[in-house]
Design an enzyme around this catalytic site. Structure first.
Site, mmCIF file in Angstrom:
data_model
loop_
_atom_site.group_PDB
_atom_site.id
_atom_site.type_symbol
_atom_site.label_atom_id
_atom_site.label_comp_id
_atom_site.label_asym_id
_atom_site.label_seq_id
_atom_site.Cartn_x
_atom_site.Cartn_y
_atom_site.Cartn_z
ATOM 1 N N THR A 133 0.901 -1.189 -0.322
ATOM 2 C CA THR A 133 0.560 -0.272 0.164
ATOM 3 C C THR A 133 0.968 0.773 -0.186
ATOM 4 O OG1 THR A 133 -1.799 1.217 1.427
ATOM 5 C CG2 THR A 133 -0.146 -0.413 2.318
ATOM 6 N N ASP A 134 0.423 2.451 -0.675
ATOM 7 C CA ASP A 134 1.096 3.171 -0.789
ATOM 8 C C ASP A 134 1.382 3.993 0.731
ATOM 9 O OD1 ASP A 134 -1.400 4.417 -0.436
ATOM 10 O OD2 ASP A 134 -1.043 6.051 -2.086
ATOM 11 N N GLU A 135 0.018 3.889 1.688
ATOM 12 C CA GLU A 135 0.477 4.641 2.995
ATOM 13 C C GLU A 135 1.884 4.110 3.513
ATOM 14 O OE1 GLU A 135 -2.079 5.502 5.608
ATOM 15 O OE2 GLU A 135 -3.914 5.349 4.156
ATOM 16 N N TYR A 144 -1.954 0.036 11.366
ATOM 17 C CA TYR A 144 -1.888 -0.133 9.871
ATOM 18 C C TYR A 144 -0.966 -0.153 8.975
ATOM 19 C CZ TYR A 144 -3.606 -0.993 5.595
ATOM 20 O OH TYR A 144 -3.122 -1.251 3.555
ATOM 21 N N LYS A 154 2.463 -3.025 7.588
ATOM 22 C CA LYS A 154 2.396 -3.104 6.076
ATOM 23 C C LYS A 154 3.849 -2.848 5.492
ATOM 24 C CE LYS A 154 -0.375 -4.656 3.060
ATOM 25 N NZ LYS A 154 -0.831 -5.692 3.222
#
Length: 215
Positions: A123-125, A147, A151
């Site tokens: 994810t780009d998070e 979260y 990741k």
């Protein structure tokens, strides 16, 4: 025809991937999903008569199960994850277990069984927040939530298994996703369903944040 193991293939993005792969007759799919709150067999209803799609209910943290289902696969695609930022704030342990320990357990199994190619869905998070503009892939990881930290840890394990063991594994870092079968806690289906029901929508900050969305 190749055989692919898809983890988390009854969830939102995983189910769309499995449906597209089978529609294109790209591979035989073994679909491993624990069926937590966001994973549903109904997402795969159109494949009920498809003999090239086999569903297995199970956990990527279960090493012995992986040893039973992994041998002979050409590709592993790992969608299995806890994914919601707000849920991670209130219960981070589940995110660490699935996203970090689960990823490590899966990578170990792929290494043991000589899987030719493994793809980890990230994810780009992991990049954190930016005031303006955009980033490229070389930007340092600065996750802001449990979260995104989980990741990011999973991605670092992916890199370590590539560098240390030579496992052919790669990661994606897609932006926010939306589309069919998405669990309604996420912002686009949440806003849409709330507005259909005549309700209000939750707004963070001043409402001026900008995000990329991928269908």
């Amino acid at each position: 025809m190749q055989t692919w193991l898809v983890t988390g293939g009854a969830g939102f993005i995983g189910a769309n991937f499995v449906l597209a792969a089978r529609q294109g007759n790209l591979a035989r799919i073994i679909n491993l999903d624990l069926l937590t709150y966001a994973g549903h067999r109904e997402n795969l209803h159109s494949l009920r008569a498809d003999r090239e799609h086999v569903f297995v209910q199970g956990d990527i943290c279960d090493g012995p199960l992986l040893d039973r289902v992994l041998p002979g696969h050409d590709v592993v695609v790992n969608f299995a994850a806890e994914t919601h930022v707000d849920r991670s704030i209130h219960g981070p342990q589940d995110f660490v277990v699935t996203n970090v320990v689960g990823t490590q357990t899966l990578l170990d199994a792929c290494l043991r069984h000589g899987i030719p190619r493994t793809v980890h869905i990230g994810t780009d998070e992991v990049y954190g927040s930016i005031d303006e503009g955009s980033w490229d892939e070389a930007e340092p990881l600065r996750p802001n939530s449990p979260y995104s930290a989980a990741k990011a840890a999973a991605e670092l394990l992916v890199r370590a298994y590539f560098v240390t063991y030579g496992l052919n594994v790669s990661s994606t870092r897609c932006s926010n996703n939306y589309g069919p079968y998405q669990f309604p806690e996420k912002v686009i289906p949440l806003f849409v369903t709330n507005l259909i029901d005549g309700g209000k929508v939750p707004l963070y900050g001043d409402g001026l944040n900008v995000r990329d969305w991928l269908h």
